[in-house]
Scaffold this active site. Structure first.
Site, short mmCIF file in Angstrom:
data_model
loop_
_atom_site.label_atom_id
_atom_site.label_comp_id
_atom_site.label_asym_id
_atom_site.label_seq_id
_atom_site.Cartn_x
_atom_site.Cartn_y
_atom_site.Cartn_z
N GLU A 261 0.90 -1.17 0.00
CA GLU A 261 0.00 0.00 0.00
C GLU A 261 0.92 1.21 0.00
O GLU A 261 1.47 1.57 1.03
CB GLU A 261 -0.90 -0.08 1.23
CG GLU A 261 -2.16 0.73 1.10
CD GLU A 261 -2.00 2.10 1.74
OE1 GLU A 261 -1.51 3.01 1.04
OE2 GLU A 261 -2.36 2.24 2.92
N GLU A 396 3.32 13.39 -3.57
CA GLU A 396 2.53 13.68 -2.37
C GLU A 396 3.22 14.74 -1.51
O GLU A 396 4.41 14.59 -1.20
CB GLU A 396 2.47 12.44 -1.48
CG GLU A 396 1.55 11.36 -1.91
CD GLU A 396 1.62 10.20 -0.92
OE1 GLU A 396 0.56 9.75 -0.50
OE2 GLU A 396 2.72 9.73 -0.57
C1 SIN Z 1 -6.58 5.42 5.77
O1 SIN Z 1 -6.65 4.35 6.36
O2 SIN Z 1 -7.58 6.07 5.52
C2 SIN Z 1 -5.27 6.01 5.30
C3 SIN Z 1 -4.18 5.05 5.35
C4 SIN Z 1 -2.87 5.63 4.85
O3 SIN Z 1 -2.65 6.82 4.82
O4 SIN Z 1 -2.01 4.80 4.50
#
Ligand code: SIN
Length: 493
Positions: A261, A396
């Site tokens: 992720e 980002e």
């Molecule tokens: C989230 O869980 O909404 C965000 C997770 C993240 O920033 O990796």
């Protein structure tokens, strides 16, 4: 060490869990933990070594056979108890999160329930790891697809959600029957140790969860051990795309399963048929949660020409009213950024945007003051006239900066939104049903918010496409990522 006024001092074990034992680092080294609000060291944990990483895999590997054989209902009961304990310790855990990560206390306590929701969800999913009975194409055979745990999982978690990311990885692993070695981020190790302490109390047997804490310098040696060990069958990681690519490359030799992720660069499109007030609230929820330090934060806001100025006025009014301050101040809505490096990056992005023609409507600078002692604070910011060549459009920002770009046609907005290597979240606001489906399908993202800024939920699949990674967390798919499918064919019947 308990200067946090926690109800339970033992939630700060100051040690790492390997097998049944809370231990110091093999060579006794310590890692200081500081408060991003004032920069002061307030706790320390072991600075784990390669030897600790190896011992953690030994323990996880030894525990795997009995944990996978533990009936799913029993594993589910343990996870339910873990959920209950997390909820019962919401106040202490919320304080820990706020202190080491900097988010305001109300948000920290909110994150605790968010984390617990994943534990509860996977407690329920544990009993549903169903396989298939497959109609055989020939007589005299029976064919089955069985779901089995992948084995030892290495979970490497980020600092921005110290509780939720641990829960989102460890809970499905345990539900699937896997055992875990975990390394939390060096900035925020305390919450994860407290969660693991509660997991132990909930009845998770020794060796099923092992946690090694390590500094930035020692993290590579810990992770290298896990990457090189063929007993580790899966890596689950949340963090930057360059690190994710490194983990994928280094996992190739032992062909580990991966869930990555990674970074996002989320677009947020406001069409001229949108409810503008709702769209502003959507930006506030999505962009300014956790001070803009989430992978799903809108990083590029595209607003259609005819509503652009009205939208910017409304957004600037809301953003300018945000209260910035330390987590300890109940009025704070935006806390400090995690560290000086983070603030410098935000500052660099804003300066670069201004140098390339953007205009600061509100904010745009670091904040200093008696109650903002660490200097890690940045004013919530709205920029207009953002363009695709600006650093804030390319990567980002991970901070409270909302760059706005004007667009004319839908095709132009969708092309701009997709013009990035990333594909985690995307958002848009529109009231036109046909456009809603058209744009939802055209956006290259793993998660799409339509007229909604708060998307994450334990029952929904969270994850990206393109260089935002692969694998899903939460939902039924989140359990599947920790299972493999074994085909069993019985003949001669
Ligand atoms: C989230 O869980 O909404 C965000 C997770 C993240 O920033 O990796």
């Amino acid at each position: 060490m308990n200067n946090l006024e926690l109800g339970r001092a033992d939630l700060l074990p100051g040690a790492q869990l390997i097998g049944e034992q809370w231990r110091q680092a093999s060579d006794g080294r310590r890692l200081d933990v500081s408060n991003p609000a004032d920069g002061r060291v307030f706790a320390s944990v072991p600075d784990g070594s390669a030897a600790d990483a190896r011992a953690a895999v030994d323990a996880a590997s030894a525990a795997f056979a009995s944990w996978r054989a533990t009936p799913a209902k029993q594993r589910a009961a343990i996870l339910k108890r873990w959920n209950d304990l997390i909820v019962a310790h919401q106040e202490d855990l919320g304080r820990l999160i706020s202190r080491e990560q900097g988010k305001p206390l109300a948000e920290g306590k909110g994150e605790v329930l968010y984390a617990a929701s994943y534990v509860e969800w996977f407690a329920e999913e544990a009993t549903r790891a169903n396989g298939d009975v497959i109609p055989a194409p020939v007589p005299g055979r029976r064919m089955f697809a069985l779901k089995e745990p992948v084995g030892v999982v290495a979970a490497i978690t980020p600092w921005n959600f110290p509780a939720a990311m641990i829960a989102r990885k460890i809970a499905p692993a345990l539900a699937a029957g896997c055992t875990v070695v975990c390394k939390p981020a060096e900035d925020t190790p305390l919450t994860s140790l407290a969660l693991v302490r509660l997991a132990q109390e909930a009845g998770v047997p020794g060796g099923v969860i092992n946690i090694v804490t390590a500094s930035r310098e020692r993290t590579p040696e810990v992770v290298d051990v896990w990457l090189g060990d063929s007993r580790v069958r899966k890596i689950t990681f949340t963090g930057s795309t360059p690190v994710g690519k490194h983990l994928a490359r280094r996992s190739a030799d032992t062909l580990k399963k991966l869930s990555l992720e990674l970074g996002g660069n989320a677009p947020f499109i406001v069409f001229d048929d949108a409810d503008l007030d709702a769209a502003v609230e959507g930006v506030m929820a999505a962009k300014f949660r956790n001070g803009g330090q989430t992978c799903v934060c809108p990083n590029r806001i595209y607003v259609q020409d005819s509503v652009h100025d009205a939208f910017v006025d409304k957004l600037a009014a809301r953003v300018g009213a945000l209260k910035v301050g330390p987590a300890t101040d109940p009025a704070s809505q935006i806390g400090p950024m995690i560290n000086e490096r983070a603030v410098s990056k935000i500052e660099r992005h804003v300066q670069d945007a201004v140098a390339r023609g953007a205009r600061v409507v509100v904010g745009g600078r670091r904040l200093q003051g008696a109650d903002l002692a660490s200097g890690n604070y940045f004013a919530p910011t709205v920029l207009v006239a953002a363009t695709a060549d600006m650093e804030c459009s390319i990567e980002e920002t991970f901070g409270p900066v909302a760059p706005v770009t004007r667009f004319v046609t839908e095709a132009e907005a969708v092309a701009a939104a997709n013009d990035t290597a990333f594909g985690l979240a995307a958002y848009f606001y529109s009231t036109d049903a046909r456009r809603i489906w058209r744009v939802s399908e055209a956006l290259e993202a793993g998660i799409v918010g339509v007229n909604e800024g708060a998307l994450a939920a334990e029952a929904a699949p969270f994850g990206g496409v393109k260089e935002s990674g692969y694998g899903r967390e939460g939902s039924v798919h989140g359990l599947d990522d920790y299972l493999h499918t074994k085909y069993v064919c019985q003949g001669q019947l």
